[in-house]
Structure formats: C-alpha cells, structure tokens
Design an enzyme around this catalytic site. Structure first.
Site, PDB file in Angstrom:
ATOM      1  CB  ILE A 323      -9.166  10.862 116.326  1.00  0.00           C
ATOM      2  CG1 ILE A 323     -10.232  10.694 117.416  1.00  0.00           C
ATOM      3  CG2 ILE A 323      -8.264   9.640 116.258  1.00  0.00           C
ATOM      4  CD1 ILE A 323     -11.181   9.533 117.173  1.00  0.00           C
ATOM      5  CB  ALA A 324     -11.868  14.870 117.391  1.00  0.00           C
ATOM      6  CB  ALA A 325      -8.817  18.825 120.015  1.00  0.00           C
ATOM      7  CB  SER A 327     -15.202  23.446 123.768  1.00  0.00           C
ATOM      8  OG  SER A 327     -16.246  22.591 124.200  1.00  0.00           O
ATOM      9  CG  LEU A 328     -16.180  21.433 127.572  1.00  0.00           C
ATOM     10  CD1 LEU A 328     -17.431  20.952 128.282  1.00  0.00           C
ATOM     11  CD2 LEU A 328     -15.680  22.727 128.176  1.00  0.00           C
ATOM     12  CB  ALA A 329     -12.744  16.376 126.578  1.00  0.00           C
ATOM     13  CD  GLN A 330      -6.165  15.934 124.011  1.00  0.00           C
ATOM     14  OE1 GLN A 330      -5.961  17.058 123.566  1.00  0.00           O
ATOM     15  NE2 GLN A 330      -5.173  15.115 124.362  1.00  0.00           N
ATOM     16  CB  VAL A 331     -11.995  12.089 121.017  1.00  0.00           C
ATOM     17  CG1 VAL A 331     -12.432  10.636 120.866  1.00  0.00           C
ATOM     18  CG2 VAL A 331     -13.146  12.935 121.573  1.00  0.00           C
ATOM     19  CG  ASP A 477     -23.539  21.973 122.243  1.00  0.00           C
ATOM     20  OD1 ASP A 477     -23.664  22.900 121.417  1.00  0.00           O
ATOM     21  OD2 ASP A 477     -22.431  21.609 122.693  1.00  0.00           O
TER      22      ASP A 477
END
Length: 695
Positions: A323-325, A327-331, A477
């Site tokens: 559902i989202a990507a 910088s370090l991971a995707q969800v 952040d």
C-alpha cells in the site's frame, strides 16, 4: 733502417699505378722483429714513407698502422696485370732482404673510417630532435583549427591495413578471445542471478556508483554552464528554471533507479522547500510515499530468513501488493489470525548489502561537489549520515522508539502512536496497528473530513514541541509521508495526529533541554545577551549566524521575533548574507555538535509542513510557549517558593507579550486583506507570498 727513396716509384711507367698495400706483411714483420725492424710504413695520398722509430709496443704500432692507413678513392684501377715482372722481382727481393715474407699483389680493401663515439651520436640525435620540433612548431603555427582537427582524426581513425592487422591478431588468438568473452558473460549472469554473492555485491556497487557519478557530473556541468550567464540578465531566470528542472529530474531518476538510501536523501531534499527552488521540492515530493516497490518473492525471503516461515503462516490475509513504499521498506496490509488489521513493514532485501557501497558513493559525491564548488564543504555529513542510518536499519530499535514515544504522549489526546505487534516483528520486519487516514499535507482530504488545516497544523506543532522542550525524546524525521491525520475517535470534529516511522529518534539530556528552552524563548523575545549565552552553552560560538539558521531571518536586524512572515528587505538581506557567508555557515555546521543538526532538521520539516498547509499558525509563538512550559516543568520539580513565584512571573509576562504580538499581526493581516478586496493594493500575489514566507 734507412729511409727508402721514392725514386723507386719513378721506374714504374704506368701513370695510374699504385703500389698495393703491404699491411699484413708489415704487421707480421714487426711482430717477428721487435728490435731490428724499427720502421713504420705510412701510406698517404699515393705517398709512403718509412719512419725510423723505436717500436717497443707491438699493439701500439698495429693501431698506428690501422689509423694511418688510407687509400684515396680516386685510384681504383690497381690491377695485378698492370705491374711489370721486373717490378715484381724488385719488390720480392726487397721483401726477402728485409724479412717481409711473401709479396702478393692483391686487390686493396678500402679502409673504413672510425665510427663516432656514443656521446657524439647522442649529440647528433638531440640536434636532429630539436630541429624536428622547431619544424613542427613552425608548421603548427601556420595550421588552422580545421587542419589540427584533421590531423587528430587522421591519428585516431583506423586505417584498413590496421583493421586487417587487428583481425589477423584476433584470428591467431580467437580461442583465447572467445573464452575471455564467454567468461565475462558468465560472470555477469552469475552476479545478476546471485546478488548476495561476492561478485554480485561488487557488480551492484560498481553499477550504482556509475549511475551516481554520471548524474552528479551532468548536474555540475549544467550549473557551471549557467554560471557564465550574468545573474542580472533577463535570460538568466529562464535558464535557471530549466537548469533546476533538469537537475531535479536527474536526481529523481537516480533515486528511483538505485533506491534505498538514495530515496532517503531525496526525501530530505524534498523537505527543503524554504531553501531550494520549487522545481526540486515539487519533483522529489513523489519520493515521500511513492517509491518503487519490490516483488513479493523478496518479502517472502525476508520472512523466511527472519521469522522462519512465509507470511501466510502468521496472517490469515496478506496483500501481495504494498500500500506504500518508502526509502527503506514497503508496507503491506494484513490481517492476523485473531482478526486484527495490521500494517507490515518489510525492509528491502538488498538494503544492508548496498549500505557500505552507498555510503562510499556519498563520500565521493561530496568530495566532487567540494572540488567543483569550493564554497561547499559538507564532507563531515557522511559520517553523521552513516551513524544515523545504522540505527534506522534496525526495526527492533524502531519498535522500542515507538513504544517510548507512545508513553511520553499518552496524556496528549491529540497524538497517537500505532501499537506494535512484537510476535510478528524482527530486525527487518515491523508489524503495527493499521491506521486509516490521510497525509498531513493533503489539504483537500483534510477538508473532506470536515477538519481545518489550521487546527491540524497547530496540533502537529504542539506535539512536536512537547517532544522537543518537555520530553527531550524527538522524532527527527517527521516529513509529510510519516504523519497522518484522522478524525479523533472520541471527537469526530477534531483532528488526531498519527506519527509513523519511528526509526530516527534522538534523546537529549536534561542540561541540553534546559539550554535549548532558554535559547528559543529568548530568540523569540530578541534578547541578544541571553541568546549569546545559551548558544555558547550549547557549543555554538557564532550565535548570530546560529540564530539566523534557526529563525531563517536576519536575527540581528529583526525588530520583532514573533512575525510569521518576513519582509522582502529582510529576505533579500538574509539570502545575500547567506551567499556571502557561505563558508562561515559550512564551518559552523562542521563545528556544531551533531545532536544540534538533528534538531535543525526537525525544525526545517516543521516549517515545511506549515508552509504546505498555508502557514495558518504562528509556529514561533507555539514554540516559545512550549519552551517556557519546559522551563516551568523543571522549576516545579525543585522545592522552593521563590523559584516557583519567579517562574510564574516569567510565564505571565511571556504570555502577555505573545498575546500582544499575535493581536498586532492579526490586525495587520486583516487590514491587508481589506485593502486587497478594495483593489487599493494591486500586487495581491506578492503580499500573500510575503505573509507565507518561511512558515
């Protein structure tokens, strides 16, 4: 031995007759008679003399004979048949008398002159080279640029004969050449199919490094070309916009292609909308939550390595598409066996493998920027970035940060931290409660929920100020992709701020917290002496420049510290001063304590979000109130009536001053809006921009 008279030759009647050399006979005679034969025969220009010399060294005599022996080339007609028999008898008797052995009339061999020495050869070669160089220089002066280009092409173009020679060499060694090509292809395929291997990692580092260098080179060339255009000319503005857009597109393409830490850097660049041109921030804003996502088999490989089983073993439903990507991971959205809706954050499989190579590339890029633009010196950022990212790559550390932040903000109903599911989490997997909401900078979605962007901005500022000035445990952040807005579960007409991505936090000690509270309060009140005092207490000597960096205005010339806008004169002075003192800024950033850098980052992100929402609130007044609140919370811990009374007095005086400033700017803004509606002031856009400048 008496000298022989040359009258003997007069008896020879032939005009072209030359006496043949007795060289060999004389040498043998001298060797046999060291003392008796004391003569040396010398021939020169058809004349020969017998010299009376004492010969004590045979070798010297031989060398002398070789050196003096000479036959003129003009006389080449000496033939054996030209010598009369009487002459032959005479010379034979002479030879016998003086032990000159047998007399033979052979054709004379020409003598060669002594070759020049090595030093003479070197001198001659040097003279020839100098003459050639002088001739080439004279010719090059006469040549035009076209002639020089033609000469270069002649040297670089391969002639047909050279091409045939290459083919012949290839034909001779074709087996080795083909074997080398096949080995290289096999190595490339192996590296691509096995990215975790040594060769795969090295190949990936080389390719990513090449992309970064190519992008950086193009950008530096673009800005170098732009620098030759006069800044005050009409075409400079158009060229600068084109240059900014081309450079932003190059950076976006690089971030999307390399991914990982490059997207992290792109997100930070996108948040600098108060410094960078709009071409950068608008182009790179897609990286906040629209980074490229990975295939599902990579997600499964991470689950198998970290948790031991595939995702379907832990969840009754697991969406294969993210559902989202980030910088370090995707969800991914999933549902547990108990029926709870969760968000599963899975780290990219190659992120840690590429970490060292990307950090090295980052160092090289900063070095190149420093070489191309000497005023920029940010090499010190590499080590700080490395230390920060090492912590952010550990999702178990992020889970700890989320739970502590939830505990700190538990009394604030306007803030919410999603719950962490530890059984389904690891160092590369983080499972949290799924939250339905919108990004904080999505104004239309906020309005569709019946919420006000002013209230949203104020709630967000209060939450972040509470972390900074009271708890000293700060989310550094908080860009728009990490902050969601939803309707409050208990009060639907009020917003609730949801903080995501707790990988990057910074904890400060009590001394730092108190010094920073005093600094910010006095910055807003423009108390120069106390600003200098607390700046130095934080480890910053250049307090004026430091104050300018925090407030983003010329602190020394500001008459009022609470203004949410900035005049055009102040903005121009700020920018010109920043350009002139760029080296001072670099030195300040380099010498500044590292924990202050993250505070400045947080401050910039707060400013960025407030601007995207239209700058509806005065963040200076909010931060000043929480700075005073942080000081009061410390004084309440101390037992002392005098201290408590003094803190209350300071709080009341600060609140009165803040209210006065807010009322002043409220009436100023109202008057300006009325003048705009009555068309008394024409440049409406300019006025609105000045009201929104720098959040």
């Amino acid at each position: 031995m008496k000298i022989l008279k040359f009258s003997l030759l007069s008896k020879l009647k032939h005009k072209d007759f030359i006496v043949t050399s007795f060289r060999n006979n004389i040498i043998n005679s001298i060797k046999n008679n060291n003392t008796n034969n004391n003569g040396l025969l010398k021939f020169s220009n058809n004349k020969y003399n017998f010299l009376n010399n004492n010969n004590n060294n045979n070798n010297n005599n031989v060398n002398k004979i070789n050196n003096v022996y000479y036959i003129n080339n003009n006389f080449k007609n000496v033939m054996e048949n030209k010598i009369k028999p009487s002459s032959i008898q005479f010379f034979s008797s002479l030879s016998n008398k003086y032990n000159l052995n047998s007399f033979t009339t052979t054709k004379p061999q020409p003598c060669q002159a002594k070759p020049p020495s090595s030093k003479q050869q070197q001198q001659q070669q040097q003279q020839q080279q100098q003459q050639q160089q002088q001739q080439q220089q004279q010719q090059s002066k006469k040549k035009t640029s076209k002639d020089r280009l033609r000469d270069i092409l002649k040297k670089t173009v391969i002639t047909p004969q050279e091409f045939l020679n290459v083919l012949q060499r290839f034909a001779k060694n074709y087996k080795k050449t083909i074997a080398s090509i096949l080995a290289a292809i096999a190595l490339i395929i192996y590296s691509y199919e096995t990215p975790d291997s040594y060769f795969g990692s090295m190949m990936n580092v080389i390719v990513r490094f090449y992309r970064a260098m190519k992008c950086a080179t193009k950008i530096m060339i673009n800005y170098k070309i732009l620098s030759y255009t006069p800044e005050k000319s009409s075409e400079y503005l158009e060229k600068s916009k084109i240059c900014h857009q081309e450079s932003a597109d190059l950076i976006l393409d690089l971030c999307l292609t390399n991914g990982g830490l490059y997207i992290k850097a792109g997100q930070y660049i996108a948040s600098l909308n108060h410094i960078l041109p709009i071409q950068y921030t608008k182009t790179l804003s897609v990286l906040q939550d629209q980074a490229p996502w990975r295939d599902f088999y990579e997600v499964e490989s991470v689950f198998l390595k970290d948790l031991g089983n595939a995702p379907n073993h832990y969840f009754s439903d697991f969406d294969r598409l993210p559902i989202a990507a980030a910088s370090l991971a995707q969800v991914h959205r999933a549902i547990t066996k108990e029926g709870e809706e969760v968000a599963v954050k899975v780290q990219y499989v190659d992120l840690q493998r590429n970490f060292d190579g990307d950090i090295f590339t980052h160092n090289v890029l900063l070095t190149l920027v420093n070489m191309a633009f000497p005023d920029f010196e940010f090499n010190w950022m590499a080590e700080e970035m490395k230390n920060v990212l090492i912590k952010e790559l550990d999702f178990s550390q992020e889970a700890d940060n989320a739970e502590r932040a939830a505990q700190d903000l538990s009394s604030n109903n306007n803030a919410y931290i999603p719950k962490v599911f530890r059984p389904y989490s690891s160092k590369r997997i983080l499972t949290t409660e799924f939250i339905h909401g919108c990004k904080i900078n999505n104004v239309q979605a906020i309005r569709s929920m019946g919420l006000s962007e002013k209230t949203v901005s104020q709630r967000f500022m209060e939450i972040m100020c509470e972390q900074i000035f009271i708890h000293a445990f700060v989310h550094v952040d908080p860009h728009a992709g990490n902050v969601l807005v939803r309707q409050h579960p208990n009060h639907p007409n009020q917003p609730q701020i949801v903080l995501l991505d707790h990988g990057l936090y910074r904890e400060y000690d009590e001394e730092f917290r108190l010094n920073f509270c005093n600094l910010y309060k006095n910055l807003v009140l423009c108390n120069n002496k106390k600003v200098e005092k607390y700046s130095k207490a934080l480890g910053v000597q250049n307090w004026k420049l430091f104050s300018t960096m925090i407030l983003m205005r010329n602190f020394e010339g500001s008459s009022v510290g609470l203004s949410n806008s900035i005049s055009s004169e102040e903005l121009e002075k700020l920018l010109s001063g920043a350009i002139e003192r760029l080296k001072d800024i670099n030195l300040l950033m380099k010498a500044m304590p590292r924990h202050l850098l993250l505070i400045l980052r947080n401050n910039n992100l707060l400013r960025s979000i407030n601007m995207e929402l239209g700058s509806p609130v005065n963040r200076f007044s909010i931060m000043a109130r929480y700075a005073a609140k942080g000081l009061n919370s410390n004084s309440s811990k101390n037992s002392g009536i005098i201290r408590l009374v003094k803190s209350v007095e300071e709080k009341v005086s600060l609140e009165v001053m803040l209210k006065g400033y807010e009322l002043y700017y409220y009436f100023v803004n109202r008057i300006l809006s009325i003048l705009i509606r009555l068309h008394i002031i024409n440049p409406e856009k300019l006025i609105k921009d000045q009201m929104k400048k720098l959040g």
